[in-house]
Design a protein around this motif. Structure first.
Motif, PDB file in Angstrom:
ATOM      1  N   ASP A   1      38.644  38.676  52.644  1.00 32.11           N
ATOM      2  CA  ASP A   1      40.037  37.882  52.914  1.00 32.11           C
ATOM      3  C   ASP A   1      38.814  36.691  54.700  1.00 32.11           C
ATOM      4  O   ASP A   1      39.594  35.656  54.780  1.00 32.11           O
TER       5      ASP A   1
ATOM      6  N   ARG B   1      36.961  33.552  52.837  1.00 40.74           N
ATOM      7  CA  ARG B   1      37.674  32.702  52.364  1.00 40.74           C
ATOM      8  C   ARG B   1      38.405  32.219  54.111  1.00 40.74           C
ATOM      9  O   ARG B   1      37.930  30.620  53.922  1.00 40.74           O
TER      10      ARG B   1
ATOM     11  N   ASP C   1      36.686  29.495  48.438  1.00 39.98           N
ATOM     12  CA  ASP C   1      36.768  30.427  47.874  1.00 39.98           C
ATOM     13  C   ASP C   1      35.778  30.571  47.167  1.00 39.98           C
ATOM     14  O   ASP C   1      35.164  30.035  46.641  1.00 39.98           O
TER      15      ASP C   1
ATOM     16  N   GLU D   1      49.514  34.553  48.198  1.00 40.56           N
ATOM     17  CA  GLU D   1      48.355  34.017  48.064  1.00 40.56           C
ATOM     18  C   GLU D   1      46.884  34.128  48.332  1.00 40.56           C
ATOM     19  O   GLU D   1      46.374  34.188  47.990  1.00 40.56           O
ATOM     20  N   ASP D   2      46.832  34.377  50.323  1.00 41.18           N
ATOM     21  CA  ASP D   2      45.499  33.989  50.593  1.00 41.18           C
ATOM     22  C   ASP D   2      45.559  35.903  50.072  1.00 41.18           C
ATOM     23  O   ASP D   2      44.647  36.453  50.060  1.00 41.18           O
TER      24      ASP D   2
ATOM     25  N   ARG E   1      44.078  36.095  46.268  1.00 35.15           N
ATOM     26  CA  ARG E   1      42.622  35.278  45.933  1.00 35.15           C
ATOM     27  C   ARG E   1      41.896  36.732  46.671  1.00 35.15           C
ATOM     28  O   ARG E   1      40.771  36.903  45.825  1.00 35.15           O
TER      29      ARG E   1
ATOM     30  N   TYR F   1      40.149  33.304  39.451  1.00 37.09           N
ATOM     31  CA  TYR F   1      41.478  33.038  40.797  1.00 37.09           C
ATOM     32  C   TYR F   1      42.161  32.759  39.377  1.00 37.09           C
ATOM     33  O   TYR F   1      43.747  32.706  39.945  1.00 37.09           O
TER      34      TYR F   1
END
Length: 342
Positions: free
Chosen positions: A188, A191, A197, A316-317, A320, A342
């Protein structure tokens, strides 16, 4: 009208329920009790005695599960229960129309996590995942410097997540593995820092601390390499046990400079004597290093509820970061570079 609304109709106090009264639940209970804009309604846990003990400590009460998700009593719920219950509690909050802040992961399996995110988004409730390291003061300043272009185009990132001690085998057996449990926080951060990504991942790992974890396909020491769309490279080393304290750092090299979020020491006193310098060591454990970030994460979520803005870390974070962890777990097993889907 509720008495805690200002003349413009904004809610000035958020009524929170906490679900989960274990170690991390106790950490969040302290944050909820201390926040001036939070009305800490109560705590629900499958172990009622544990919930009662924690509730008494913070001057609140024990809730049933139905009460914790009752929109007439609660505006938001903080989910800090066991990993295997996150999905059901996220769905319950969405169905009740209650805002939700949830510990990672969204669900144990990636397909389940996708379905939960779709369900929550369809409900329209504000939802946020607790990637608390984004609120580390030094990491946040590093991210600001990178985003402002102060070191030019990002070319190389190096991150360390080390120790200090191997968790119990009973925990590791159900944790999902080092990459899903430990390194996911740093997926995380990658990103967040780069704004990109990653597209591929390769992993090498070993069981150096306790060979017994090989029995359930886990490792305690690993090195992950990510390739970003820009061509930038990322290396993350993850270690379950050090002999010197908890060690976390981030370094970003750009085309025109370098920025580093350094190792944090217990203090800043160094003693200079003949032939040597003796300085304060690192924090004994990970919690001491990251403790301030938990209250800061809650404050950011509350501020988003008060302003009506989107929470700063979306589900959504989390999805991913979980996708990267899934691909990394495959790469560890296959010993090949894996594409991240993804």
């Amino acid at each position: 009208a509720r008495p805690d609304r200002d003349p413009g109709g904004l809610i000035m106090t958020q009524r929170f329920a906490l679900v989960g009264a274990g170690f991390i639940g106790a950490v969040h209970a302290a944050s909820l009790a201390a926040h001036p804009d939070v009305d800490f309604v109560g705590i629900h846990d499958v172990d009622r005695d544990r919930a009662a003990s924690l509730a008494a400590r913070h001057g609140t009460r024990v809730l049933t599960q139905d009460e914790a998700f009752d929109a007439a009593q609660v505006d938001a719920v903080f989910v800090a229960s066991s990993t295997d219950t996150h999905a059901q509690h996220l769905r319950a909050a969405a169905d009740a129309g209650i805002a939700v802040l949830c510990e990672k992961p969204i669900a144990a399996g990636y397909a389940d996590a996708v379905a939960v995110v779709e369900h929550v988004r369809a409900s329209g409730v504000p939802a946020m995942l607790d990637f608390n390291r984004r609120w580390d003061r030094d990491h946040a300043e590093l991210q600001r410097i990178v985003a402002a272009g102060e070191i030019g185009a990002v070319e190389l990132l190096q991150l360390s997540s080390r120790g200090p001690s191997l968790p119990p085998l009973d925990y590791l057996r159900v944790s999902g593995g080092q990459l899903r449990d430990q390194t996911v926080h740093f997926f995380d951060l990658v990103r967040w820092i780069t704004g990109e990504d990653p597209v591929t991942v390769a992993v090498a790992g070993s069981a150096l601390v306790d060979p017994a974890i090989r029995e359930f396909g886990d490792v305690d020491t690993s090195v992950t390499t990510l390739t970003m769309p820009s061509g930038a490279l990322v290396q993350i080393d993850s270690v379950r046990r050090t002999g010197y304290g908890y060690d976390e750092r981030i370094e970003v090299m750009g085309s025109s400079g370098l920025v580093e979020s350094r190792r944090n020491h217990r203090g800043n006193v160094a003693r200079y004597t003949d032939g040597q310098i003796v300085a304060d060591g690192l924090h004994d454990g990970w919690f001491e290093r990251v403790q301030p970030t938990y209250a800061a994460t809650l404050a950011a979520f509350v501020a988003s509820l008060e302003s009506g803005s989107e929470p700063p870390v979306s589900l959504e974070d989390g999805l991913r970061a979980q996708a990267i962890a899934e691909a990394a777990t495959r790469a560890l097993s296959s010993a090949r570079t894996e594409h991240i889907d993804y």
